[in-house]
Design a protein around this motif. Sequence first.
Motif, PDB file in Angstrom:
ATOM      1  N   UNK A  63       0.798  -1.230   0.000  1.00 24.13           N
ATOM      2  CA  UNK A  63       0.000   0.000   0.000  1.00 24.13           C
ATOM      3  C   UNK A  63       0.834   1.284   0.000  1.00 24.13           C
ATOM      4  N   UNK A  64       2.030   1.341   0.628  1.00 24.13           N
ATOM      5  CA  UNK A  64       2.796   2.592   0.542  1.00 24.13           C
ATOM      6  C   UNK A  64       3.151   2.993  -0.882  1.00 24.13           C
ATOM      7  N   UNK A  98      -1.493   5.508 -10.783  1.00 27.46           N
ATOM      8  CA  UNK A  98      -0.340   4.776 -11.318  1.00 27.46           C
ATOM      9  C   UNK A  98       0.306   3.939 -10.216  1.00 27.46           C
ATOM     10  N   UNK A  99       0.463   4.542  -9.022  1.00 25.53           N
ATOM     11  CA  UNK A  99       1.025   3.798  -7.894  1.00 25.53           C
ATOM     12  C   UNK A  99       0.168   2.602  -7.522  1.00 25.53           C
ATOM     13  N   UNK A 100      -1.166   2.767  -7.582  1.00 28.14           N
ATOM     14  CA  UNK A 100      -2.070   1.659  -7.289  1.00 28.14           C
ATOM     15  C   UNK A 100      -1.940   0.541  -8.298  1.00 28.14           C
ATOM     16  N   UNK A 101      -1.774   0.904  -9.573  1.00 29.72           N
ATOM     17  CA  UNK A 101      -1.595  -0.114 -10.613  1.00 29.72           C
ATOM     18  C   UNK A 101      -0.295  -0.885 -10.401  1.00 29.72           C
ATOM     19  N   UNK A 102       0.764  -0.176 -10.027  1.00 35.28           N
ATOM     20  CA  UNK A 102       2.047  -0.828  -9.751  1.00 35.28           C
ATOM     21  C   UNK A 102       1.915  -1.758  -8.539  1.00 35.28           C
ATOM     22  N   UNK A 128      -5.902  -6.741  -3.774  1.00 34.47           N
ATOM     23  CA  UNK A 128      -4.951  -5.786  -4.345  1.00 34.47           C
ATOM     24  C   UNK A 128      -5.610  -4.921  -5.414  1.00 34.47           C
ATOM     25  N   UNK A 129      -6.593  -5.472  -6.143  1.00 39.40           N
ATOM     26  CA  UNK A 129      -7.302  -4.685  -7.153  1.00 39.40           C
ATOM     27  C   UNK A 129      -7.994  -3.484  -6.516  1.00 39.40           C
ATOM     28  N   UNK A 130      -8.447  -3.637  -5.287  1.00 34.62           N
ATOM     29  CA  UNK A 130      -9.113  -2.535  -4.599  1.00 34.62           C
ATOM     30  C   UNK A 130      -8.201  -1.352  -4.347  1.00 34.62           C
ATOM     31  N   UNK A 131      -6.879  -1.584  -4.332  1.00 35.70           N
ATOM     32  CA  UNK A 131      -5.932  -0.485  -4.105  1.00 35.70           C
ATOM     33  C   UNK A 131      -6.072   0.580  -5.178  1.00 35.70           C
ATOM     34  N   UNK A 132      -6.444   0.197  -6.387  1.00 34.03           N
ATOM     35  CA  UNK A 132      -6.618   1.168  -7.465  1.00 34.03           C
ATOM     36  C   UNK A 132      -7.611   2.262  -7.069  1.00 34.03           C
ATOM     37  N   UNK A 133      -8.643   1.896  -6.324  1.00 34.55           N
ATOM     38  CA  UNK A 133      -9.680   2.855  -5.947  1.00 34.55           C
ATOM     39  C   UNK A 133      -9.242   3.758  -4.791  1.00 34.55           C
ATOM     40  N   UNK A 134      -8.096   3.433  -4.165  1.00 35.11           N
ATOM     41  CA  UNK A 134      -7.559   4.306  -3.125  1.00 35.11           C
ATOM     42  C   UNK A 134      -7.102   5.647  -3.706  1.00 35.11           C
ATOM     43  N   UNK A 184     -14.062  -7.164   0.829  1.00 34.90           N
ATOM     44  CA  UNK A 184     -13.026  -6.213   1.230  1.00 34.90           C
ATOM     45  C   UNK A 184     -12.755  -5.203   0.112  1.00 34.90           C
ATOM     46  N   UNK A 185     -12.719  -5.686  -1.125  1.00 36.65           N
ATOM     47  CA  UNK A 185     -12.533  -4.795  -2.270  1.00 36.65           C
ATOM     48  C   UNK A 185     -13.763  -3.921  -2.484  1.00 36.65           C
ATOM     49  N   UNK A 186     -14.936  -4.505  -2.273  1.00 36.52           N
ATOM     50  CA  UNK A 186     -16.177  -3.724  -2.400  1.00 36.52           C
ATOM     51  C   UNK A 186     -16.164  -2.524  -1.465  1.00 36.52           C
ATOM     52  N   UNK A 187     -15.624  -2.697  -0.249  1.00 35.59           N
ATOM     53  CA  UNK A 187     -15.577  -1.570   0.686  1.00 35.59           C
ATOM     54  C   UNK A 187     -14.733  -0.433   0.124  1.00 35.59           C
ATOM     55  N   UNK A 188     -13.593  -0.763  -0.502  1.00 36.24           N
ATOM     56  CA  UNK A 188     -12.747   0.277  -1.082  1.00 36.24           C
ATOM     57  C   UNK A 188     -13.449   0.975  -2.245  1.00 36.24           C
ATOM     58  N   UNK A 189     -14.212   0.206  -3.047  1.00 26.38           N
ATOM     59  CA  UNK A 189     -14.976   0.796  -4.144  1.00 26.38           C
ATOM     60  C   UNK A 189     -16.080   1.696  -3.588  1.00 26.38           C
ATOM     61  N   UNK A 190     -16.747   1.233  -2.525  1.00 29.65           N
ATOM     62  CA  UNK A 190     -17.821   2.021  -1.920  1.00 29.65           C
ATOM     63  C   UNK A 190     -17.294   3.314  -1.322  1.00 29.65           C
TER      64      UNK A 190
END
Length: 443
Positions: A63-64, A98-102, A128-134, A184-190
Motif C-alpha cells: 500500500x505505501x 499509477x502507484x495503485x496499478x504498480x 490488491x485490485x481494490x488499491x486502485x480505488x484508493x 473487502x474490495x467492495x468496501x474500497x470501491x464504496x
Amino acid sequence: MKDSGFRITSALRKIIVNTGWLFSLKVLRILIGLFVSVWLARYLGPDRFGAFSYAIAFVTLFTPIAQLGLEGLVVRDIVREPAERGEILGTVFFLRLVGGAVAFAAASLSIALVRDDAAIRIMTAIIAFGILFRAFDSIDLWFQSQVESKYPVIARAVALLLASAGKVAMILARAPVVAFAAVATFEMVAVAGGLVAVYRLRGLRLSAWRFRLARARDLLGQSWTLILSGVLSILYLRIDQVMLGGMIGDEAVGIYSTAVRLSEVWYFVPVAISSSVFPALVRARERDGDLYRRRLQQLYDFLAATALATAVVFTVGAGPLVRLLFGAQYAGAAPILAIHIWAGLFVFLRAGLGRWLLTEGFMTFFFYSNAIGCAANVALNLVLIPRYGGIGAATATIVTYALATFGACAVYRPARSAGRMMLLALAVPLRIPSILARRRRDG
C-alpha cells in the motif's frame, strides 16, 4: 469579571468538531470491526481465517507504493494555493492511480512466487485490485485542508456498514473464503463512490482536475523519503503475519491474527490522548521550558500507566477472553495475546514521542526508527518463528517495538532526552508515591 484569556473561537470550534467526527469513525470501525471479525473467525475457522488474514497482510505490504506518502504535502499545498486545487488534486490522483496499478501488479505477481495456494493467490489479487480505488482518497485530502472531515467520515462510515452487512450476509449464506476478499474490495470501491458523491454535493467537479508534470515531479521529489519510511513502517508492522504464514502455515496465522486484533484494538487510545494534550504542550514550550518538560513527563507517565494497566488485565484474562469471543478452536491465541499486549507499552509511549518530535521538528527520527524496526523484526522472526511459532512472532514484536522506540532514540542524538524521559515513565508504578508527594507539595 476578569477575562480568563480563553475562549472558543470559530476556528477552534471547527477543529474540535472535526476531531470529533474522526474519533467517531475510529470508534465505529473498532466496534463493528471487532464484532464482525469475531463472527467471521468463528465461521471460517483458524485455517481459512488465517488464509484470509494472510492475503490482507500481504497486500498491505504494497500500500505505501499506492499512497506515495503524499498526505501531508498535498494538504499543505492546497492550504497554501487554494486556487490551484484542481491541479493539485488532479496530479495526486493520477500519481496514486499509477502507484495503485504498480502495487496491484507487484502484489499479484509476488504472491505467485511465495505461495502456491490457489485460494490465497486469488484473494490477494482481488484485494490488491481494490488499491486502485484508493486514488480517490485524494478527495479526502481536500476535505482535510478545509477542516471538514464530516463528509468523508460519513462516506467511509456508510461503506463500512455496507461491507460489514455484506460479510454477515456471506457468513449466513455459508460463502467460501474467497467471497470475503471480494467484500473487502467492495468496501474500497464504496468508499471511492462515497467520496465522489460528497465532493459533488459540495458543488465541486472532478472534471476540473488536471495533471501537471512539473507539480508531479515536485511532489515526488519531496515525498520519496516518506515513501521509503512508509514501506519500512508497514514491513515491520505486518511482516510477522506474512512470515508466519510462509514458515508455519495458515492456521498459525489465523490464531495469531485473532490475538493481534484484540491487542491492537486499544492503539487509538494513546493517539487520542496525545492529540488532546498536544496544543497544551506547544503553549508550554513557548512560555516556560521547565513547565514544558514537566508536562511532557506527565504525558509519558500517564501513557505508560495506562498501557501497563491494560497489559496486566489482558495478561491475566487472555484465556477466558479468547475462549468467550472466538471459542475453543482459537485457544492457542491466549498465550500469544498475553505476550503481544505488552507491545502496547511501546506503542503508547511512541504516540507521546511523536507529538514531541512534531513540536521540536525532528522528523528525520521516523526514518531511523522504521529502519531499525524493519531490520529487527525480519531478523527476529527468522530466528523465533521456526522454533516458537506465533509466540515467537509476538515476542519479536515486543522487542522490535522497543528497539524502534528506544534504539532509535539512542541512535538519533536529538531524541536521547526523550528516551530518558520514557525510560523514567516505565518505572511509573515505583514512582507513584513521589509523584503524589510532589503534587501535594505543589498544591
